[in-house]
Design a protein around this motif. Structure first.
Motif, PDB file in Angstrom:
ATOM      1  N   LEU A   1       0.841  -1.209   0.000  1.00 40.27           N
ATOM      2  CA  LEU A   1       0.000   0.000   0.000  1.00 40.27           C
ATOM      3  C   LEU A   1       0.867   1.246   0.000  1.00 40.27           C
ATOM      4  O   LEU A   1       0.562   2.224  -0.696  1.00 40.27           O
ATOM      5  N   LEU A   2       1.874   1.202   0.746  1.00 46.24           N
ATOM      6  CA  LEU A   2       2.763   2.363   0.803  1.00 46.24           C
ATOM      7  C   LEU A   2       3.406   2.597  -0.544  1.00 46.24           C
ATOM      8  O   LEU A   2       3.512   3.747  -1.011  1.00 46.24           O
ATOM      9  N   ARG A   3       3.769   1.478  -1.181  1.00 41.51           N
ATOM     10  CA  ARG A   3       4.398   1.655  -2.491  1.00 41.51           C
ATOM     11  C   ARG A   3       3.372   2.206  -3.493  1.00 41.51           C
ATOM     12  O   ARG A   3       3.704   3.071  -4.323  1.00 41.51           O
ATOM     13  N   GLU A   4       2.156   1.702  -3.448  1.00 41.58           N
ATOM     14  CA  GLU A   4       1.135   2.227  -4.372  1.00 41.58           C
ATOM     15  C   GLU A   4       0.860   3.695  -4.093  1.00 41.58           C
ATOM     16  O   GLU A   4       0.771   4.521  -5.017  1.00 41.58           O
ATOM     17  N   HIS A   5       0.715   4.038  -2.806  1.00 44.53           N
ATOM     18  CA  HIS A   5       0.462   5.427  -2.463  1.00 44.53           C
ATOM     19  C   HIS A   5       1.625   6.312  -2.915  1.00 44.53           C
ATOM     20  O   HIS A   5       1.418   7.406  -3.508  1.00 44.53           O
ATOM     21  N   LYS A   6       2.790   5.853  -2.668  1.00 44.28           N
ATOM     22  CA  LYS A   6       3.960   6.629  -3.070  1.00 44.28           C
ATOM     23  C   LYS A   6       4.024   6.717  -4.593  1.00 44.28           C
ATOM     24  O   LYS A   6       4.431   7.760  -5.148  1.00 44.28           O
ATOM     25  N   ALA A   7       3.645   5.645  -5.255  1.00 51.00           N
ATOM     26  CA  ALA A   7       3.688   5.654  -6.725  1.00 51.00           C
ATOM     27  C   ALA A   7       2.656   6.651  -7.266  1.00 51.00           C
ATOM     28  O   ALA A   7       2.945   7.403  -8.212  1.00 51.00           O
ATOM     29  N   VAL A   8       1.484   6.695  -6.645  1.00 50.60           N
ATOM     30  CA  VAL A   8       0.456   7.658  -7.068  1.00 50.60           C
ATOM     31  C   VAL A   8       0.950   9.074  -6.871  1.00 50.60           C
ATOM     32  O   VAL A   8       0.811   9.949  -7.734  1.00 50.60           O
ATOM     33  N   ILE A   9       1.506   9.279  -5.739  1.00 50.31           N
ATOM     34  CA  ILE A   9       2.055  10.612  -5.452  1.00 50.31           C
ATOM     35  C   ILE A   9       3.126  10.959  -6.461  1.00 50.31           C
ATOM     36  O   ILE A   9       3.197  12.070  -7.002  1.00 50.31           O
ATOM     37  N   ILE A  10       3.957   9.980  -6.693  1.00 53.28           N
ATOM     38  CA  ILE A  10       5.052  10.225  -7.651  1.00 53.28           C
ATOM     39  C   ILE A  10       4.464  10.509  -9.044  1.00 53.28           C
ATOM     40  O   ILE A  10       4.883  11.452  -9.732  1.00 53.28           O
TER      41      ILE A  10
ATOM     42  N   HIS B   1       2.859  13.998  -9.067  1.00 50.37           N
ATOM     43  CA  HIS B   1       3.859  15.076  -9.138  1.00 50.37           C
ATOM     44  C   HIS B   1       4.559  15.062 -10.508  1.00 50.37           C
ATOM     45  O   HIS B   1       4.872  16.149 -11.040  1.00 50.37           O
ATOM     46  N   ILE B   2       4.790  13.910 -11.002  1.00 49.46           N
ATOM     47  CA  ILE B   2       5.484  13.862 -12.300  1.00 49.46           C
ATOM     48  C   ILE B   2       4.558  14.390 -13.399  1.00 49.46           C
ATOM     49  O   ILE B   2       4.974  15.176 -14.276  1.00 49.46           O
ATOM     50  N   ARG B   3       3.314  13.942 -13.307  1.00 49.55           N
ATOM     51  CA  ARG B   3       2.375  14.436 -14.332  1.00 49.55           C
ATOM     52  C   ARG B   3       2.170  15.947 -14.180  1.00 49.55           C
ATOM     53  O   ARG B   3       2.090  16.679 -15.186  1.00 49.55           O
ATOM     54  N   GLY B   4       2.042  16.480 -12.958  1.00 47.88           N
ATOM     55  CA  GLY B   4       1.943  17.919 -12.759  1.00 47.88           C
ATOM     56  C   GLY B   4       3.170  18.643 -13.310  1.00 47.88           C
ATOM     57  O   GLY B   4       3.072  19.700 -13.929  1.00 47.88           O
ATOM     58  N   TRP B   5       4.270  18.086 -13.044  1.00 48.61           N
ATOM     59  CA  TRP B   5       5.538  18.693 -13.509  1.00 48.61           C
ATOM     60  C   TRP B   5       5.580  18.673 -15.026  1.00 48.61           C
ATOM     61  O   TRP B   5       5.975  19.664 -15.658  1.00 48.61           O
ATOM     62  N   LEU B   6       5.159  17.545 -15.626  1.00 45.61           N
ATOM     63  CA  LEU B   6       5.179  17.472 -17.061  1.00 45.61           C
ATOM     64  C   LEU B   6       4.180  18.473 -17.649  1.00 45.61           C
ATOM     65  O   LEU B   6       4.455  19.148 -18.664  1.00 45.61           O
TER      66      LEU B   6
ATOM     67  N   ARG C   1       9.598  20.198  -1.142  1.00 43.07           N
ATOM     68  CA  ARG C   1      10.911  19.880  -1.693  1.00 43.07           C
ATOM     69  C   ARG C   1      11.612  18.803  -0.878  1.00 43.07           C
ATOM     70  O   ARG C   1      12.224  17.895  -1.442  1.00 43.07           O
ATOM     71  N   GLY C   2      11.481  18.918   0.450  1.00 40.68           N
ATOM     72  CA  GLY C   2      12.084  17.868   1.289  1.00 40.68           C
ATOM     73  C   GLY C   2      11.403  16.544   1.033  1.00 40.68           C
ATOM     74  O   GLY C   2      12.069  15.506   0.975  1.00 40.68           O
ATOM     75  N   VAL C   3      10.058  16.600   0.940  1.00 40.94           N
ATOM     76  CA  VAL C   3       9.342  15.342   0.666  1.00 40.94           C
ATOM     77  C   VAL C   3       9.778  14.770  -0.654  1.00 40.94           C
ATOM     78  O   VAL C   3       9.935  13.569  -0.826  1.00 40.94           O
ATOM     79  N   GLU C   4       9.966  15.725  -1.614  1.00 41.65           N
ATOM     80  CA  GLU C   4      10.398  15.271  -2.934  1.00 41.65           C
ATOM     81  C   GLU C   4      11.764  14.608  -2.849  1.00 41.65           C
ATOM     82  O   GLU C   4      11.998  13.553  -3.451  1.00 41.65           O
ATOM     83  N   GLU C   5      12.608  15.295  -2.102  1.00 39.06           N
ATOM     84  CA  GLU C   5      13.936  14.709  -1.940  1.00 39.06           C
ATOM     85  C   GLU C   5      13.841  13.359  -1.259  1.00 39.06           C
ATOM     86  O   GLU C   5      14.509  12.403  -1.655  1.00 39.06           O
ATOM     87  N   ASP C   6      12.951  13.306  -0.230  1.00 42.60           N
ATOM     88  CA  ASP C   6      12.785  12.023   0.454  1.00 42.60           C
ATOM     89  C   ASP C   6      12.244  10.972  -0.474  1.00 42.60           C
ATOM     90  O   ASP C   6      12.639   9.803  -0.434  1.00 42.60           O
ATOM     91  N   ALA C   7      11.296  11.465  -1.302  1.00 48.84           N
ATOM     92  CA  ALA C   7      10.721  10.511  -2.245  1.00 48.84           C
ATOM     93  C   ALA C   7      11.785   9.989  -3.189  1.00 48.84           C
ATOM     94  O   ALA C   7      11.821   8.791  -3.525  1.00 48.84           O
TER      95      ALA C   7
END
Length: 1819
Positions: free
Chosen positions: A860-869, A872-877, A972-978
């Motif tokens: 679940l954590l990996r899925e949640h993190k993947a969604v977040i990722i 953020h990636i789609r927003g960035w794109l 940014r820290g979360v991003e770095e952590d991610a």
């Protein structure tokens, strides 16, 4: 008789049988002897069985052995069986086993030469034998000497001691010790030291008359008889010596291993000395007369030192140095003469080579011409009736003539020396009696016997005859005394042998006759002997194989004499011309030697005194010079005459016999050759004495001794009140043959063997009693053992059954308990297994569920993190695409707008070029400007609103932006952590894969590791167990080491404590020795004083001058006593000086000179001491004056400083008062103002507080003024007033009280400041010292740590040694520091004491000066005294007694001289005379009369000495004055004013202290007097106790029946049975109680009583032990029990008197240990170790002596083996102690007088009228 023999010769009886090697051998019967047996079955000591054949003719049985208890007896006549083997065995046992060299044989003392120096001849041994009965002590040469001395004094009859024996048997030494005994016990009648001269003659006679032989290193080659003369008080006054038969042939010839006379070797050994250079001597090997024996050196003898001893002896006897050198010159000449070589000229003549250096040396030394001497050495003169011929001599005859001259000169020199020795020993005092000591050769027999042996054996025949007659006479007297029928006893009479020698036509007569024949020869003389005596005399025999010899049957043995040389030796011819040459000598001494030489030397001629035993008179016999042609007597004739004179002298005296025995021929120490001993015993008459004794009744018992010894053989009904009748009845029953015993008046006489028979009966009775006792005891022990075993068995059974029951119950309980334990154990195991499984399942489920939850969570954590990722990636794109689109649009707009702007610009440029356009444009611009103006205003309003709104937005924006910025940063820290997590996820996935792979490998490895771990755990457990064991061992070793270190530390501590204690004890010992030495000097001084007094009395008596008045001797020891003596003494001395010339005529000059010299030395010492004392006093006075001046100067300066300060303070006070008065006008200082109140309160407080200070200041100043007045009181004649300075101060002080208060306050402040500074300095010093001490402790700690570190690096042994060494060093340093501190403190104490005495004396003088200064003597004398009634209150009695000067002699007479302890003194207060004398002394001190003090003290001391001299033997008198002298000494101390003595006084007693005089010196004098009285008291007690000690402590049987009485022999011992008049232990205790009660009654100090009792017990212990060590009969087990009982009684007496702590018991410790030594077992090594540890108070010599003397009284006791004694000696070898055997009975412990103050008040003492002292006035 046969029945008794059969009873004695039973199985196991011991007998003596002859033996070739041992002479007699011991054997034991293995079969009973029956009458008629022809042989005896015997077993030797080595276990060999033999058959002893009896003589078929005589049927004599072998000699029986004595019982073991009789073996080793002091007297051979005490033996029951008196025969040769018994005598030989007894001597051997005593000599070998007991190391005893002396044994009695009736009246004869047998002395065996030990060939070893023994410590039994010291002064202590002499003192022990002095005054003792001969039978009471062990045999000794001193006992014989004491018996002779005692009989001389008792019977008024001259005595003789005849010492005989072989050469080397010790005759000379025995005679020397006998003379030493006489010299020691008798002393001399004058101070001329006659006894020293008598002893000094020994080294001279030994030097000229003794030589080394094969049998003896110091053999006397002449006989001598020394008469020691005594006066009527039996003191030695002189001596006279006679010599007999000097062996002249030894001068010219010595056999192998022999030497010439000692003097020749002494001279040769001292040839290197300067004074002997003229003698031209060299080594002894260079002279013929000293090298023939080829043994010039004696081991252990230094001839050089011996010559010094000889020369000193010559000087002591008055032979000066010139005569001595003359003697040595003659002796050296004899040596040179022996080296003169005579050669053959032809067959009938001889010649001496010219310039012979030895002959030249001889002529030079004796003062003769060389030509005459060489002529008459080789020629002789023959005289006929008409002519005189000179005949040459062959070489052999010339050599013999030379040797004859040498012998003649030496004989002359020997006689001259003997004559001068006699001159030196003669005195003018009349001889009252004498004791002669005969040192003469014994019977001799060699392989070749000649004329010398014939004369010696002839002399011994005469002496033996005299001895036999004396023994026979004593036996007859004893029988007559006891009223026993006298029957003639057949004894050997050697008169036929003497007749054969000396009768008419005897051997000597025929020899003289043959000498007178012109052609007489030895062969013709032998034929005359054969013809005359061979058939007529049975004692004369002819050898079978010789015609030149003869045999004489002497009393000792047959002797074969060779006739060769008899005639020549009997003639003793010397060439007359050689004698004339000697007489013509220029040497005076040689002329003196030959002045009595007769001219004729006929064939029968003989020089008087050469070789014969002629008595040497001091004056020459002039009758012999009457005719020069008269023939001289032969040597044999002279010897016969001198021997007859000797026998006449001996017959006129009471003889005492000493027979010296040589134990072996090899000079081995304590080696006994039975063959040689038997030969000498037969020759010296000992066996003849035994035979005479055995022929009669040799065994003799008193009735009391017989009853005591054989009481066991009597029945109760046989014991009657009359002991004599009881003994008769019992003896008649025991011995059937009446001839075997006789009943005398006081004794029972037994035949030989009867005592042994009675002893056997007694032993059988005791053995039967012992068997019965043993049977009963064994039965009792067996029954006791059975009952003990039975009880033990029952107890064991009871305990066993109980144990079994307890075991069964225990088994049942254990079974039930085991079942319960198993139940619960199994339940526990199952429950534990279930719990383990449940826990394991739960754990597994928990782990699995957790793992699954974690996996799901991770997904679940990996899925949640993947969604977040993705978000953020789609927003960035999207943003990136939007930004690119926006940028492209903007760029496109910009491009289009730029293009449009360019076009517009171009158009505008064109329009601008036209004016119209500009105008149009300007119009439009003005409108536009107006519009714009309005817009601007509107815009400004809006702008303001917008700005306001903008400000609000900006603030919200700022907040939001900050929030957003923070969110951005977070994102940014979360991003770095991610990003990191993403990277970690990949890495974790990879890691997970890797871990999975590793997990599988790890599981495999885990299994492997678990297996390895299990094995490793097992190994580790094993290793841990080993390590634990090793650790335990190490801990144990550590504990052991710690314990060892602690033990060593403890040992070291104990060692140091012991060392300190030993050092303390050593210091105490040194102090006691010093004190004892000082007290001995005092006693010696007292002895000289008494001697001086006696001499003065003798001088007064001899001068016949009557001197009125009481005479007194100056006997005080003080340095200033010569000033204090009486005028009568000075008058007496002057009178003595005037009459001295007349007196000294009758007194020995040397004594007077010695006394005068001694008095002069004492006066010089006294003057020196007085001068030194005066110098010391002057120095002390100067020092004290300087110190006093400095103190006064300091006080004056201080006073001036205080005065100046006082002036200043007064000035300040005045100024303050003025200021106050000035301010008073303004009201500030008004009385009611606060300032005035405060100041007034302060002043009042100061005044109140310092009112007291004012008085103290005044007192201090008054003291200063008084001191100043005391210093100048001698210069001021008017009444002393206060100084002007003091007046000024007083006048100033009277101005105002405030000044005084202020000054006092100032002084107080200064004083407090000074005290504060002093305390601060003290505090600083203490802090500094503490810091330094802390620093030292730190350094010591560091050093200890360094040492500890160093020690830890060392091995354990070295570590311990290093620590011990360090501890020793530390303790040594501490000890040195403490000793240094102690020395400093002692010096400080001595200095302070000295200063205190000086100051106290000075203060007393000042007080006296003040008294004198206040009332001058002039006023007292000049001003008239009017009688005025002055009222005064009554004074108390001050404890003083006043007497007039003229009453002093009356005081001394009534109080000291005529006061008797018994009677008046008994009822007085203890010490009353001392109190009275001190009270008189106090009054003399009170009136400041120094002369009165001196005379009173001096007269007191002299009077006490006089009464002690007069009645010094009375114990009560001596004790009385010892107590009073000590009390007087304590009074002088108690009232001296010294603080150390005053602290015990009451206040009233302190008021009575002496005020004017310091009597410290007189205290020392009186202390010395007390010491002398104490020593007199000890001597008095010793004289009373001495006769009681031995009888009460040793001889008396306190426990009756314990000690057995053994046979005593001829020498009667003191009986141990208490008869009337004998002392017992109760006598000693009663006497001790009398001593103690007397001293207590006289008020003697308790501490002094303790010292007296300690000395008494020391005397008792020492005398008892000394007698025990010298009495073999006292060394037995039963006697040890008696001694211990007696000692316990003495201890009980101490306990009753409360004196156990006085040290008296410790003085008996040697005696106690000796008694214990007699009782302990003495067999094994353990016994030896116990003895060594027990007998620490006895010396090694004493222990060995007791063991050697130990003698069983009964057969059941065992002797001490020689091996055991050697074991004791080996164990005690390392002891460091003196070799002295006996304790010093004359030793006196140093006495001290501890201060004992009296609580008696002097004012309460009343003087009884019985003292006749009414002239004394109480003050």
């Amino acid at each position: 008789m046969n029945r008794e023999l059969e009873y004695m010769f039973l199985k196991c009886a011991r007998v003596w049988i002859p033996d070739v090697e041992e002479v007699w051998k011991s054997a034991e019967l293995t079969k009973d002897y029956k009458s008629g047996d022809v042989s005896l079955q015997l077993m030797l000591e080595d276990g060999k069985n033999i058959e002893h054949k009896l003589d078929p003719k005589t049927k004599n049985l072998p000699y029986l052995r004595n019982p073991d208890i009789l073996v080793g007896e002091n007297d051979l006549t005490a033996l029951s069986y008196l025969h040769e083997p018994a005598v030989l065995h007894n001597l051997k046992v005593r000599f070998i086993d007991s190391k005893l060299i002396y044994t009695y044989c009736g009246i004869v003392l047998v002395a065996i030469n030990p060939y070893e120096t023994l410590p039994i001849y010291g002064t202590d041994i002499i003192n022990a034998y002095s005054g003792q009965n001969m039978g009471d002590m062990d045999p000794h040469i001193f006992a014989v000497a004491e018996e002779a001395y005692k009989q001389m004094a008792r019977d008024e009859r001259n005595q003789s001691i005849i010492v005989s024996g072989e050469s080397g048997a010790g005759k000379t030494v025995s005679a020397k010790y006998a003379m030493r005994y006489f010299a020691t016990v008798s002393g001399s009648a004058s101070e001329a030291n006659v006894e020293e001269k008598v002893l000094a003659s020994n080294p001279i006679m030994e030097a000229i008359g003794n030589a080394k032989t094969t049998r003896n290193d110091n053999s006397s080659r002449f006989g001598k008889y020394i008469e020691i003369g005594f006066d009527n008080r039996y003191r030695i006054i002189g001596a006279n010596m006679r010599t007999y038969l000097l062996e002249k042939s030894r001068v010219v010839f010595q056999a192998d291993e022999e030497r010439n006379y000692h003097i020749f070797y002494q001279l040769c050994a001292s040839a290197h000395l300067p004074e002997f250079k003229a003698l031209k001597l060299s080594s002894a090997n260079d002279f013929l007369y000293t090298r023939q024996g080829r043994s010039p050196v004696i081991d252990g003898v230094d001839d050089t030192k011996e010559l010094c001893t000889t020369r000193n002896a010559f000087s002591l006897l008055g032979i000066n140095e010139s005569y001595q050198m003359g003697l040595f010159q003659v002796l050296a000449a004899i040596l040179h003469l022996g080296n003169v070589e005579i050669k053959d000229r032809d067959a009938d003549s001889s010649v001496i080579p010219p310039n012979n250096r030895h002959l030249m040396a001889f002529c030079e030394l004796v003062g003769v011409t060389y030509q005459d001497m060489s002529q008459w050495l080789c020629h002789r003169k023959l005289k006929t009736a008409t002519e005189t011929y000179i005949k040459p001599l062959p070489r052999l005859q010339a050599t013999n003539a030379r040797d004859a001259l040498s012998k003649h000169i030496y004989a002359k020199l020997f006689n001259w020396i003997v004559e001068h020795v006699n001159k030196a020993l003669v005195t003018n005092v009349k001889q009252h009696s004498f004791i002669g000591v005969l040192d003469i050769y014994g019977f001799e027999t060699f392989e070749i016997n000649s004329f010398e042996q014939f004369c010696i054996n002839y002399a011994n025949e005469k002496l033996q005859q005299q001895f036999n007659m004396h023994v026979f006479k004593l036996e007859q007297e004893e029988y007559m005394k006891e009223q026993i029928p006298w029957t003639l006893i057949d004894f050997y009479d050697n008169q036929p042998c003497i007749n054969l020698i000396e009768a008419k036509m005897g051997i000597l007569d025929l020899l003289d006759e043959e000498c007178r024949m012109p052609k007489g020869s030895d062969d013709s003389w032998a034929q005359k002997l054969y013809n005359t005596h061979l058939k007529t005399c049975s004692l004369f025999e002819k050898p079978r194989m010789s015609n030149r010899a003869f045999i004489i049957q002497h009393f000792a043995d047959k002797v074969e004499y060779q006739c060769d040389g008899f005639l020549e030796k009997n003639k003793d011819t010397v060439n007359e011309e050689q004698i004339n040459v000697m007489k013509a000598s220029k040497f005076d001494l040689l002329v003196e030697l030959f002045q009595d030489e007769e001219k004729a030397t006929s064939p029968t001629g003989q020089v008087q005194g050469t070789g014969g035993r002629t008595r040497l008179s001091i004056k020459p016999d002039k009758s012999r010079d009457t005719s020069s042609k008269e023939h001289k007597k032969t040597v044999g004739c002279q010897f016969r005459n001198s021997l007859q004179k000797l026998m006449d002298t001996l017959n006129a005296t009471t003889p005492h016999y000493v027979r010296c025995i040589k134990p072996n021929d090899f000079k081995l120490a304590f080696s006994f050759d039975p063959k040689r001993a038997v030969q000498q015993l037969r020759a010296c008459g000992v066996l003849e004495t035994i035979r005479i004794s055995a022929a009669g009744f040799p065994s003799r018992w008193t009735y009391q001794e017989f009853f005591s010894r054989y009481r066991v053989l009597m029945k109760q009904k046989d014991v009657l009140a009359d002991k004599k009748l009881t003994c008769k009845n019992v003896l008649e029953k025991l011995v059937q043959d009446q001839d075997k015993y006789q009943f005398g008046k006081t004794k029972i006489f037994f035949r030989a063997g009867q005592v042994a028979y009675l002893e056997k009966l007694r032993a059988d009775k005791l053995r039967a009693a012992c068997i019965r006792i043993q049977k009963t005891i064994r039965c009792w022990l067996a029954r006791k053992k059975y009952l003990r075993k039975r009880s033990a068995a029952i107890t064991i059974q009871r305990f066993t059954r109980g144990y079994q029951a307890r075991c069964l119950a225990k088994f049942l309980r254990r079974t039930q308990a085991a079942t319960i334990i198993q139940k619960y154990q199994r339940m526990y195991v199952e429950r534990k297994r279930y719990k383990q499984k449940q826990a394991a399942a739960l754990a597994m489920q928990t782990i699995l569920r957790a793992y699954m939850a974690r996996q799901k969570y991770q997904a679940l954590l990996r899925e949640h993190k993947a969604v977040i990722i993705q978000k953020h990636i789609r927003g960035w794109l999207a943003r990136c695409w939007y930004k690119r689109c926006l940028e492209a649009i903007v760029y496109l707009q910009c491009c289009i707008r730029r293009m449009r702007a360019k076009r517009e610009l171009k158009k505008l440029k064109i329009e601008a070029r036209s004016v119209e356009h500009f105008k149009k444009l300007n119009k439009g611009m003005e409108n536009k400007i107006m519009q714009l103006q309005r817009k601007i205003d509107e815009q400004s309003k809006e702008n303001r609103l917008v700005n306001e709104r903008l400000v609000g937005l900006e603030s919200s924006y700022t907040v939001e932006s900050e929030r957003m910025r923070g969110e951005l940063n977070r994102l940014r820290g979360v991003e770095e952590d991610a990003k990191n997590k993403a990277n970690q996820v990949s890495s974790l996935l990879e890691e997970l894969e890797r871990l999975k792979k590793e997990l599988s490998g790890t599981q495999q490895e885990k299994k492997t590791i678990e297996d390895w771990a299990q094995s490793y755990r097992d190994e580790m457990e094993k290793m841990v167990a080993e390590l634990k064991d090793q650790n335990g061992l190490l801990k144990k070793e550590k504990d052991d080491l710690n314990r060892l270190i602690q033990e060593q530390s403890q040992q070291m501590t104990e060692k140091m404590t012991r060392a300190i204690a030993e050092e303390t004890q050593q210091l105490e010992t040194d102090l006691n020795e010093e004190r004892s030495r000082y007290q001995n000097l005092l006693s010696e001084h007292l002895r000289l004083e008494e001697k001086y007094d006696d001499l003065k009395e003798e001088m007064a008596l001899s001068s016949n001058v009557s001197k009125p008045g009481h005479r007194r001797t100056d006997s005080t020891h003080s340095s200033n006593e010569s000033e204090y003596t009486y005028n009568s003494e000075y008058a007496e001395l002057e009178d003595g000086t005037r009459g001295r010339e007349d007196v000294t005529r009758g007194i020995d000059t040397s004594l007077t000179l010695k006394l005068q010299k001694r008095v002069t030395e004492l006066e010089q010492d006294k003057q020196l001491l007085r001068n030194e004392l005066e110098n010391r006093e002057e120095q002390l006075q100067r020092a004290s004056a300087m110190a006093r001046g400095a103190e006064l100067e300091y006080e004056s300066l201080k006073r001036q400083e205080l005065e100046s300060e006082n002036k200043k303070l007064k000035h300040d006070l005045e100024e303050m008062r003025k200021s106050l008065l000035g301010n008073a006008a303004t009201g500030a200082g008004a009385p009611g103002s606060p300032a005035y109140k405060v100041l007034l309160e302060q002043l009042n407080a100061s005044c109140e507080e310092l009112e007291v200070r004012k008085e103290e200041v005044l007192i201090l100043r008054s003291q200063l003024v008084s001191q100043k007045e005391a210093m100048h009181h001698k210069d001021e004649k008017e009444t002393m007033t206060e100084p002007s300075v003091y007046k000024d101060d007083v006048s100033k002080l009277k101005d105002d009280e405030v000044k005084q208060a202020y000054v006092g306050l100032k002084d107080t402040n200064r004083l407090l400041e000074h005290q504060l500074q002093t305390q601060r300095r003290t505090y600083d010093n203490e802090v500094e010292s503490l810091r330094s001490e802390l620093q030292n402790v730190k350094e010591e700690n560091n050093r200890q740590q360094q040492l500890l570190a160093q020690n830890l690096q060392l091995p354990p042994e070295a570590r311990i040694e290093a620590s011990l060494q360090h501890e020793i060093t530390r303790l040594t340093n501490e000890n040195l520091d403490l000793m240094e501190q102690l020395e400093k403190q002692d010096r400080t104490i001595r200095k302070l004491k000295k200063q205190l005495k000086v100051y106290s004396k000075r203060i007393g003088e000042m007080g006296a000066g003040q008294t004198e200064g206040q009332t001058s003597p002039g006023q007292m004398v000049d001003e008239p005294i009017h009688p005025v009634n002055i009222p005064r209150r009554e004074k108390d009695f001050q404890g003083m007694l006043e007497y007039k000067k003229e009453d002093e002699m009356k005081l001394v007479k009534n109080l000291i001289l005529e006061l008797k302890p018994r009677g008046v003194a008994v009822n007085l207060i203890p010490g009353l005379p001392a109190y009275i004398l001190f009270m008189c002394l106090r009054h003399a001190d009170y009136v400041n009369d120094d002369q009165k003090v001196r005379t009173l003290l001096t007269s007191t001391i002299n009077s006490i000495k006089k009464i002690l001299k007069k009645r010094g033997d009375d114990f009560e008198t001596v004790s009385f004055w010892l107590a009073n002298t000590c009390r007087f000494l304590h009074c002088l101390k108690q009232y001296s004013g010294d603080e150390q003595f005053m602290k015990h006084n009451t206040s009233r007693q302190n008021e009575h202290c002496l005020s004017n005089f310091d009597l410290a010196e007189y205290r020392q004098v009186i202390s010395d007097l007390a010491i002398q009285i104490y020593q007199q008291l000890i001597k008095c007690m010793e004289n009373i106790l001495q006769p009681m000690i031995v009888s009460g402590m040793l001889e008396h049987e306190t426990i009756q029946g314990v000690s057995g009485v053994k046979p005593t022999g001829l020498r009667k011992r003191t009986s141990s049975i208490a008869d009337e008049g004998t002392y017992t232990l109760d006598s000693i205790l009663r006497q001790l109680s009398a001593f103690h009660s007397t001293m207590c009654q006289h008020g003697t100090d308790p501490e002094l009583i303790k010292q007296v009792v300690k000395q008494q017990f020391y005397i008792i212990g020492a005398v008892t032990l000394n007698n025990l060590l010298l009495r073999k009969d006292m060394c037995s087990w039963s006697k040890g029990m008696q001694i211990r009982y007696n000692v316990s009684q003495l201890e009980e007496w101490l306990r009753d008197k409360g004196l156990m702590t006085c040290g008296a018991k410790e003085t008996l410790e040697p005696l106690i240990q000796a008694a214990q030594l007699l009782q302990v077992k003495k067999k094994t090594d353990e016994d030896a170790e116990a003895i060594c540890s027990m007998c620490h108070a006895l010396t090694t010599a004493q222990i060995v002596k007791v063991l050697n003397l130990y003698t069983p009284v009964n057969e059941f006791e065992e002797r001490v083996s020689v091996a055991f004694i050697r074991t004791i000696q080996t164990r005690l070898r390392d002891r460091c102690e003196s070799p002295q055997l006996l304790m010093d009975t004359k030793m006196i412990y140093p006495v001290t007088f501890p201060f004992n103050p009296s609580c008696l008040a002097l004012e309460t003492i009343q003087i009884p009228s019985s003292l006749n002292l009414a002239f004394l006035t109480r003050v």
